[in-house]
Design an enzyme around this catalytic site. Structure first.
Site, PDB file in Angstrom:
ATOM      1  N   GLY A  76       0.608  -7.295   7.128  1.00  0.00           N
ATOM      2  CA  GLY A  76      -0.141  -6.491   8.100  1.00  0.00           C
ATOM      3  C   GLY A  76       0.022  -5.031   7.712  1.00  0.00           C
ATOM      4  N   LYS A  77      -1.096  -4.306   7.650  1.00  0.00           N
ATOM      5  CA  LYS A  77      -1.024  -2.947   7.089  1.00  0.00           C
ATOM      6  C   LYS A  77      -0.035  -2.040   7.831  1.00  0.00           C
ATOM      7  CE  LYS A  77      -5.614  -3.154   5.160  1.00  0.00           C
ATOM      8  NZ  LYS A  77      -5.150  -3.565   3.826  1.00  0.00           N
ATOM      9  N   ALA A 105       2.413  -2.860   9.864  1.00  0.00           N
ATOM     10  CA  ALA A 105       3.778  -3.386   9.753  1.00  0.00           C
ATOM     11  C   ALA A 105       4.361  -3.037   8.380  1.00  0.00           C
ATOM     12  CB  ALA A 105       3.770  -4.896   9.965  1.00  0.00           C
ATOM     13  N   ASN A 106       3.553  -3.197   7.332  1.00  0.00           N
ATOM     14  CA  ASN A 106       4.029  -2.862   5.980  1.00  0.00           C
ATOM     15  C   ASN A 106       4.377  -1.373   5.884  1.00  0.00           C
ATOM     16  OD1 ASN A 106       3.331  -5.489   5.364  1.00  0.00           O
ATOM     17  ND2 ASN A 106       1.427  -4.958   4.322  1.00  0.00           N
ATOM     18  N   ALA A 118      -0.474  -4.559  -0.632  1.00  0.00           N
ATOM     19  CA  ALA A 118       0.344  -3.564   0.078  1.00  0.00           C
ATOM     20  C   ALA A 118       0.640  -2.305  -0.731  1.00  0.00           C
ATOM     21  CB  ALA A 118       1.648  -4.168   0.609  1.00  0.00           C
ATOM     22  N   ALA A 119      -0.032  -2.135  -1.890  1.00  0.00           N
ATOM     23  CA  ALA A 119       0.196  -0.906  -2.665  1.00  0.00           C
ATOM     24  C   ALA A 119      -0.207   0.318  -1.834  1.00  0.00           C
ATOM     25  CB  ALA A 119      -0.604  -0.952  -3.963  1.00  0.00           C
ATOM     26  N   GLY A 120      -1.351   0.204  -1.148  1.00  0.00           N
ATOM     27  CA  GLY A 120      -1.808   1.315  -0.300  1.00  0.00           C
ATOM     28  C   GLY A 120      -0.854   1.567   0.858  1.00  0.00           C
ATOM     29  N   ASP A 121      -0.330   0.494   1.427  1.00  0.00           N
ATOM     30  CA  ASP A 121       0.613   0.642   2.547  1.00  0.00           C
ATOM     31  C   ASP A 121       1.892   1.329   2.054  1.00  0.00           C
ATOM     32  OD1 ASP A 121      -1.272  -0.847   3.898  1.00  0.00           O
ATOM     33  OD2 ASP A 121      -0.231  -2.735   3.543  1.00  0.00           O
ATOM     34  N   LYS A 176       6.147  -5.937  -7.790  1.00  0.00           N
ATOM     35  CA  LYS A 176       6.732  -7.140  -7.168  1.00  0.00           C
ATOM     36  C   LYS A 176       5.688  -7.876  -6.350  1.00  0.00           C
ATOM     37  CE  LYS A 176      11.537  -5.785  -6.643  1.00  0.00           C
ATOM     38  NZ  LYS A 176      12.277  -4.882  -5.810  1.00  0.00           N
ATOM     39  N   GLY A 225       4.172  -9.966  -3.030  1.00  0.00           N
ATOM     40  CA  GLY A 225       4.280  -9.930  -1.575  1.00  0.00           C
ATOM     41  C   GLY A 225       4.050  -8.552  -1.006  1.00  0.00           C
TER      42      GLY A 225
END
Ligand code: RIB
Length: 309
Positions: free
Chosen positions: A38-39, A41-42, A249-252, A285, A287
């Site tokens: 979840g953006k 949450a990340n 999640a790179a953006g997060d 990594k 996830g």
């Protein structure tokens, strides 16, 4: 200085495949796992892992996924007092496919994220007096995002908006409330109505966003780095070369580290280096939350980056 993040919380269901399937095609993958995502949450986890006090506001369903998600946030050190539990829906789910190059496609079932409204806005407002920075994204209803932005500004917070996932009904008022907007090239293209695919078009897009009222813009360009812009200057943020495993999640990670830098008293220019390092480490990594940098690892790469400049 503490941060409040407001937005989506998901359980990510991830399948790794040799290549992304095309429309109508079935591809058999090599590995499956589920993990907290979840953006918002990340982003909150990325900030907490860098040692900055952070609270997350959002909603989960009353299910086992929701419990897993809260656990992951708390383990990272995120204050979860602003997260409500709704017994009449399910926790948000993201179905993610990742290919061998680390590229991904994501489809979400918003669940509880779609029901984030007054209750969560009340929680957000309770947390704002202790916060100097508010970080929003668009994985919850846009009317709630707009109200949250109004509240953040009424409380004199520095407001960062990650306009992801892209939406077609972006309200005009929101542009003027945002202190820093951080679209990637796809989100920027959608917002400005032309293709953003490099530094030149990113400059044009940033200029459009300034005309709409946004004060500072960072457009992330994947392997091409990022463009920072304000109405009087702009500069390119160099990419950090790394071996890409998974871009989820790179953006997060970029947003979280950038926000953590600002909350730690760094200038916007320094905080951009924090963002670049956070984003670079996350793609090495698998996830979402599992890929977010630990403090030691982060500061080691940041130091190397600063020495090489
Ligand atoms: O930005 C990555 C996130 O987007 C994933 O964790 C997934 O939950 C989706 O919302």
């Amino acid at each position: 200085m503490s941060v409040v993040v407001f937005g989506s919380i998901n359980l990510d269901i991830v399948v790794e495949v040799p290549r992304l399937p095309i429309k109508g095609e079935t591809i058999v993958g090599n590995r499956f796992f589920s993990a907290a995502g979840g953006k918002a949450a990340n982003q909150a986890v990325a900030i907490a892992k860098l040692g900055v006090p952070v609270s997350l506001v959002g909603q989960i369903g009353e299910d086992s996924f929701g419990q897993t998600l809260i656990q992951s946030l708390q383990t990272a050190g995120v204050n979860t007092s602003g997260i409500t539990v709704n017994s009449s829906t399910y926790s948000g789910i993201a179905s993610i496919v990742v290919d061998e190059m680390g590229a991904n496609t994501i489809a979400c079932a918003a669940g509880a994220n779609n029901l984030v409204r007054e209750k969560e806005l009340e929680q957000f407002e309770l947390l704002l007096p202790q916060a100097k920075i508010a970080l929003l994204e668009l994985g919850i209803p846009i009317a709630t995002v707009l109200n949250a932005a109004r509240l953040a500004k009424a409380h004199d917070c520095f407001l960062i908006l990650d306009p992801a996932p892209v939406i077609s009904n972006f309200p005009e008022e929101l542009y003027g409330l945002v202190d820093l907007m951080t679209p990637n090239e796809i989100e920027a293209s959608q917002l400005v109505g032309f293709t953003v695919d490099g530094v030149t078009t990113a400059r044009q897009a940033a200029s459009f966003l300034h005309q709409m009222g946004v004060k500072n813009v960072v457009i992330t360009l994947g392997s091409q780095g990022a463009l920072y812009s304000n109405p009087t200057e702009n500069f390119w943020v160099k990419p950090i070369p790394v071996s890409v495993v998974d871009t989820v999640a790179a953006g997060d990670a970029f947003n979280g580290a950038l926000t953590a830098g600002l909350a730690s008293g760094k200038s916007l220019t320094e905080a951009l280096s924090w963002g670049a390092v956070g984003g670079a480490l996350a793609v090495t990594k698998s996830g979402a939350q599992a890929s977010l940098a630990t403090k030691d690892c982060f500061h080691q790469m940041l130091k190397q980056q600063l020495l090489s400049q």
